[in-house]
Design an enzyme around this catalytic site. Structure first.
Site, mmCIF file in Angstrom:
data_model
loop_
_atom_site.group_PDB
_atom_site.id
_atom_site.type_symbol
_atom_site.label_atom_id
_atom_site.label_comp_id
_atom_site.label_asym_id
_atom_site.label_seq_id
_atom_site.Cartn_x
_atom_site.Cartn_y
_atom_site.Cartn_z
ATOM 1 N N GLY A 54 0.862 -1.175 0.000
ATOM 2 C CA GLY A 54 0.000 0.000 0.000
ATOM 3 C C GLY A 54 0.900 1.226 0.000
ATOM 4 O O GLY A 54 1.849 1.322 0.795
ATOM 5 N N GLN A 204 -5.362 -9.136 -2.395
ATOM 6 C CA GLN A 204 -5.439 -8.161 -1.300
ATOM 7 C C GLN A 204 -6.884 -7.896 -0.876
ATOM 8 O O GLN A 204 -7.147 -7.563 0.273
ATOM 9 C CB GLN A 204 -4.781 -6.832 -1.713
ATOM 10 N N ASP A 245 -1.643 4.473 -6.362
ATOM 11 C CA ASP A 245 -0.226 4.430 -5.959
ATOM 12 C C ASP A 245 0.550 5.621 -6.487
ATOM 13 O O ASP A 245 1.641 5.932 -5.988
ATOM 14 C CB ASP A 245 0.430 3.152 -6.467
HETATM 15 O O1 MRU Z 1 0.618 -4.063 -4.477
HETATM 16 P P1 MRU Z 1 -0.012 -3.328 -3.336
HETATM 17 O O2 MRU Z 1 -0.808 -4.211 -2.444
HETATM 18 O O3 MRU Z 1 1.004 -2.499 -2.594
HETATM 19 O O4 MRU Z 1 -1.014 -2.329 -4.034
HETATM 20 C C1 MRU Z 1 -1.771 -1.456 -3.241
HETATM 21 C C2 MRU Z 1 -2.776 -0.695 -4.004
HETATM 22 O O5 MRU Z 1 -2.928 -0.855 -5.195
HETATM 23 C C3 MRU Z 1 -3.572 0.332 -3.242
HETATM 24 O O6 MRU Z 1 -4.818 0.504 -3.827
HETATM 25 C C4 MRU Z 1 -2.813 1.675 -3.282
HETATM 26 O O7 MRU Z 1 -1.518 1.526 -2.746
HETATM 27 C C5 MRU Z 1 -3.518 2.733 -2.571
HETATM 28 S S1 MRU Z 1 -3.372 2.458 -0.836
HETATM 29 C C6 MRU Z 1 -3.995 3.608 0.100
#
Ligand code: MRU
Length: 367
Positions: A54, A204, A245
């Site tokens: 995240g 997730q 992200d």
């Molecule tokens: O691969 P991840 O689990 O790190 O991806 C996370 C996401 O895509 C979230 O939607 C993003 O980081 C926004 S978190 C507030």
């Protein structure tokens, strides 16, 4: 966030004032295990292996990684070496670059013997700011949800919100981005129900979002990633909210792979599609998100294998494909601004455009 009556953040400094604890997200929802970081290398490993993930939490962990490094050596070369090695862990979330730049620039300007203390103070500040930012995203998002519920109330018993991946408190230090408005709406008595995309390949949604929502008592159903379009066609989704992200200055948003397809389906069905983001997710140096944002490609075994709890209760991994199959694992995609109804930030809600972002962030900070 409360788990079984105990209040948690997703990362915290231990009472020894040195080591840092995280919740190991690779084991959730089956085991709640706390994992301790003692070195900058531990922090890098935690980010790369996705024990923490995240965008905001990656940034906060990297800031603590810099602090741990300063207890190992605090000269200019070591600051730069650590910054680079933490930056290499994951390429897409811009909060990582932002947090590392913020900490390393401040460290370079400080006397060597003050650097460790300063790094810990900055890491703590980044965490506390993240909590405040997300609480504020929750407040602005609540206003949005209240407005939609006012129009729907009387004709329906629930307000159905679809989300993708996990942009909840586990993805941040607390509250979350996309889930913060949902928690606030639930707490305000609005009968929200969440459609949780499972979010292959790392699941997730299935593992983390479903766990978080259950812990908070928010009604939800898990759906396979391909179900959203069908639900939208049949009036079963009132609103989509996801995280991001990296947000390009033109309003393009980069989020977990599959977000773009949900936005396309929402557009076709005239369903509002909002993206919730903290300021540090904005990358003012990226003019065109689709063309410029680096997309992480991860190990193909995340696609060919699935991990979970086996019938004997132990954690395990099974292969789901023929031996020898080749797979590609693109972790993120970019949703063009034209598909985004609005951006929910800690400063208010704005159109997904350069003018919209600049109206809330006139100083174009956070880059
Ligand atoms: O691969 P991840 O689990 O790190 O991806 C996370 C996401 O895509 C979230 O939607 C993003 O980081 C926004 S978190 C507030």
């Amino acid at each position: 966030m409360n788990i079984d009556g105990k209040s948690y953040r997703s990362i915290w400094l231990n009472p020894d004032g040195w080591s840092v604890d995280i919740i190991d997200q690779t084991l959730l929802p089956h085991q709640l295990r706390i994992h301790t970081l003692q070195t900058a290398e531990d922090a890098a490993e935690a980010i790369y292996s996705m024990r923490v993930r995240g965008a905001p939490l990656i940034g906060a962990t990297a800031a603590y990684g810099m602090a741990l490094a300063m207890t190992e050596g605090a000269d200019d070369d070591y600051i730069e070496l650590t910054r680079k090695s933490l930056l290499e862990t994951r390429p897409t979330a811009v909060n990582l670059r932002w947090a590392l730049a913020r900490v390393s620039e401040a460290l370079q300007a400080a006397p060597v013997d003050a650097r460790a203390g300063l790094a810990y103070a900055l890491a703590q500040r980044i965490c506390d700011e993240d909590v405040r930012i997300n609480a504020s995203i929750g407040t602005h998002g609540l206003g949005l949800i209240e407005g939609i519920w006012k129009e729907k109330r009387g004709t329906a018993e629930t307000l159905n919100i679809l989300t993708h991946c996990n942009a909840g408190w586990l993805a941040t230090v607390d509250w979350g981005t996309a889930l913060a408005p949902i928690y606030r709406a639930h707490d305000a008595g609005i009968p929200v129900h969440v459609w949780v995309d499972e979010t292959r390949p790392r699941n997730q949604g299935a593992a983390l979002t479903a766990w978080e929502l259950a812990a908070h008592g928010v009604p939800h159903d898990l759906i396979v990633d391909n179900a959203g379009g069908h639900l939208m066609q049949h009036g079963m989704v009132d609103l989509c909210i996801t995280g991001t992200d990296r947000t390009a200055r033109n309003g393009d948003v980069c989020n977990k792979i599959g977000t773009y397809l949900k936005a396309l389906a929402a557009f076709d069905n005239e369903i509002p599609f909002y993206v919730a983001l903290p300021g540090p997710t904005i990358d003012w140096s990226t003019a065109d998100g689709v063309a410029e944002i680096p997309i992480e490609e991860r190990d193909s075994r995340e696609v060919t294998e699935v991990s979970g709890r086996l019938s004997d209760g132990e954690m395990g991994t099974v292969r789901i494909t023929p031996d020898g199959v080749t797979a590609r694992n693109f972790a993120f995609d970019v949703t063009p601004a034209k598909l985004v109804t609005g951006l929910i930030t800690e400063r208010g809600i704005c159109p997904a455009s350069e003018a919209g972002l600049a109206s809330l962030y006139p100083a174009r900070e956070f880059s």
